[in-house]
Design a protein around this motif. Sequence first.
Motif, PDB file in Angstrom:
ATOM      1  N   ASP A  58      26.409  27.182  37.743  1.00 41.86           N
ATOM      2  CA  ASP A  58      25.450  27.500  36.682  1.00 41.86           C
ATOM      3  C   ASP A  58      24.327  28.386  37.206  1.00 41.86           C
ATOM      4  O   ASP A  58      23.898  29.334  36.530  1.00 41.86           O
ATOM      5  CB  ASP A  58      24.876  26.213  36.096  1.00 41.86           C
ATOM      6  N   ALA A  59      23.845  28.091  38.403  1.00 44.37           N
ATOM      7  CA  ALA A  59      22.779  28.911  38.981  1.00 44.37           C
ATOM      8  C   ALA A  59      23.256  30.337  39.231  1.00 44.37           C
ATOM      9  O   ALA A  59      22.523  31.303  38.980  1.00 44.37           O
ATOM     10  CB  ALA A  59      22.289  28.276  40.288  1.00 44.37           C
ATOM     11  N   GLN A  60      24.512  30.480  39.696  1.00 47.48           N
ATOM     12  CA  GLN A  60      25.052  31.817  39.935  1.00 47.48           C
ATOM     13  C   GLN A  60      25.172  32.597  38.640  1.00 47.48           C
ATOM     14  O   GLN A  60      24.784  33.772  38.574  1.00 47.48           O
ATOM     15  CB  GLN A  60      26.414  31.697  40.617  1.00 47.48           C
ATOM     16  N   ARG A  61      25.685  31.957  37.585  1.00 48.74           N
ATOM     17  CA  ARG A  61      25.849  32.659  36.323  1.00 48.74           C
ATOM     18  C   ARG A  61      24.499  33.039  35.714  1.00 48.74           C
ATOM     19  O   ARG A  61      24.324  34.131  35.184  1.00 48.74           O
ATOM     20  CB  ARG A  61      26.645  31.782  35.363  1.00 48.74           C
ATOM     21  N   ARG A  62      23.555  32.121  35.789  1.00 49.38           N
ATOM     22  CA  ARG A  62      22.232  32.433  35.244  1.00 49.38           C
ATOM     23  C   ARG A  62      21.586  33.581  36.001  1.00 49.38           C
ATOM     24  O   ARG A  62      20.951  34.456  35.401  1.00 49.38           O
ATOM     25  CB  ARG A  62      21.339  31.192  35.309  1.00 49.38           C
ATOM     26  N   PHE A  63      21.754  33.601  37.323  1.00 52.47           N
ATOM     27  CA  PHE A  63      21.151  34.668  38.121  1.00 52.47           C
ATOM     28  C   PHE A  63      21.739  36.023  37.751  1.00 52.47           C
ATOM     29  O   PHE A  63      21.003  37.002  37.573  1.00 52.47           O
ATOM     30  CB  PHE A  63      21.362  34.395  39.611  1.00 52.47           C
ATOM     31  N   VAL A  64      23.075  36.084  37.649  1.00 53.20           N
ATOM     32  CA  VAL A  64      23.709  37.365  37.310  1.00 53.20           C
ATOM     33  C   VAL A  64      23.258  37.841  35.937  1.00 53.20           C
ATOM     34  O   VAL A  64      22.904  39.009  35.740  1.00 53.20           O
ATOM     35  CB  VAL A  64      25.246  37.233  37.374  1.00 53.20           C
ATOM     36  N   LEU A 121      28.774  21.346  42.706  1.00 53.65           N
ATOM     37  CA  LEU A 121      29.472  22.586  42.371  1.00 53.65           C
ATOM     38  C   LEU A 121      29.053  23.103  40.995  1.00 53.65           C
ATOM     39  O   LEU A 121      28.867  24.313  40.804  1.00 53.65           O
ATOM     40  CB  LEU A 121      30.984  22.350  42.405  1.00 53.65           C
ATOM     41  N   GLU A 122      28.923  22.199  40.031  1.00 49.96           N
ATOM     42  CA  GLU A 122      28.504  22.617  38.693  1.00 49.96           C
ATOM     43  C   GLU A 122      27.120  23.256  38.728  1.00 49.96           C
ATOM     44  O   GLU A 122      26.884  24.298  38.109  1.00 49.96           O
ATOM     45  CB  GLU A 122      28.506  21.415  37.754  1.00 49.96           C
TER      46      GLU A 122
END
Length: 397
Positions: A161-167, A156-157
């Motif tokens: 993190d991948a979602q936040r970095r992508f946005v 989940l972490e």
Amino acid sequence: MGMLRGGTVRRRFTILYAAGFLVSGIVLLALTYLMSGVRLSTVAPGQAPTPVPTGEPRLAAAEQRIRSLEGQLADVHGQQDQRLFLGSLIALVVMVGLSLLLGRFLADRVLRPLRLITAATRRISAENLHERLAVTGPADEVKELADTVDGLLERLEASFDAQRRFVGNASHELRTPLATLRASLDVAVAKPEPAAQTLALAGRLRTELDRLDHLLDGLLVLARAQHGAFADRTLVSLAELAREALADRAADIAAKDLALDAEVRPDAWSRGSGVLLSRTVRNLVDNAIVHNEAGGWIRVSADGDGAEARLVVETGGRVLDQGEVDRLGRPFERLGAARTGPEGSSGLGLSIVAAIVEAHGGRLSLQARPEGGLCVTVALPAASDRPDGAAKARVTA
């Protein structure tokens, strides 16, 4: 069976332990009674032995005396058996009660690691996914469960993190082509005697570019709020932020002929990112103006009680469905079926508010008013070192 299917594992374990003890005690008591009955059957009360042929009166009297003593002895044995059975029954009842206490104690000891795992898992949220249960001890089922939960948290972490970095990266990367498009429009419009169609097209493109830029800005703020790391954490007054937001949008409030009732008190202080909390208040004020009816009203209040600092923004209007209102805290959610909102709304306003409030350890409440309209409440942890002496301000328009 209903008590076993419902309730906690501790209760079920306790009941099963006591039931097992009761059944084993009953079986033991039955075996004891049966063995006692076999022993008594050898000499039954009142049964006379085989008479010995004799004619002497003294021998007959002795035989009669022997039969009497055997009967008394059988009665004594029967009374002893009854007392033994009754005492065993009482002891069984007492031990069943003790087994309930013992079963509860054993259940607490057995389930204690599971309770620790549950409590630790509840403490872990999207903002502290780096924490792990890290249960130590023998490689049993409990440790296997804890290790499985740790593996899930790790995945989940990585996903968060991948979602936040992508946005964040996508929003930054898209700003370059937007700037290029703006420059190209400016060059086309700056040519001598541009065509009317070119000017009209440039105006429409600028509007769409402004909307896209607003959307990207909202995504950046949303990504930052979801990350939860604030380097600019400071003492913030919700009352001052509300006054500034209302002053900045005074022209829009007047253009819609909205009646404003704002009451802010000096005790609405919290700690957090001044930029993000300012964006929160401005988004709420903007939402109250944009989605309001012409000639409607807005009520803004800010106060605190020592534990929380609250900001409440209410508006009138049509009666709203609470189910739809509950979804407004999600990105790109709007009331109704429309995918585009008024005045270039991106559908991120309240989702940004929800993310910022959650990152600051507060709570957001969206309530559809029974009379019509919406009531939005933001509650943040109050600052323990808030300044004193600020005067109560009241603005009415």
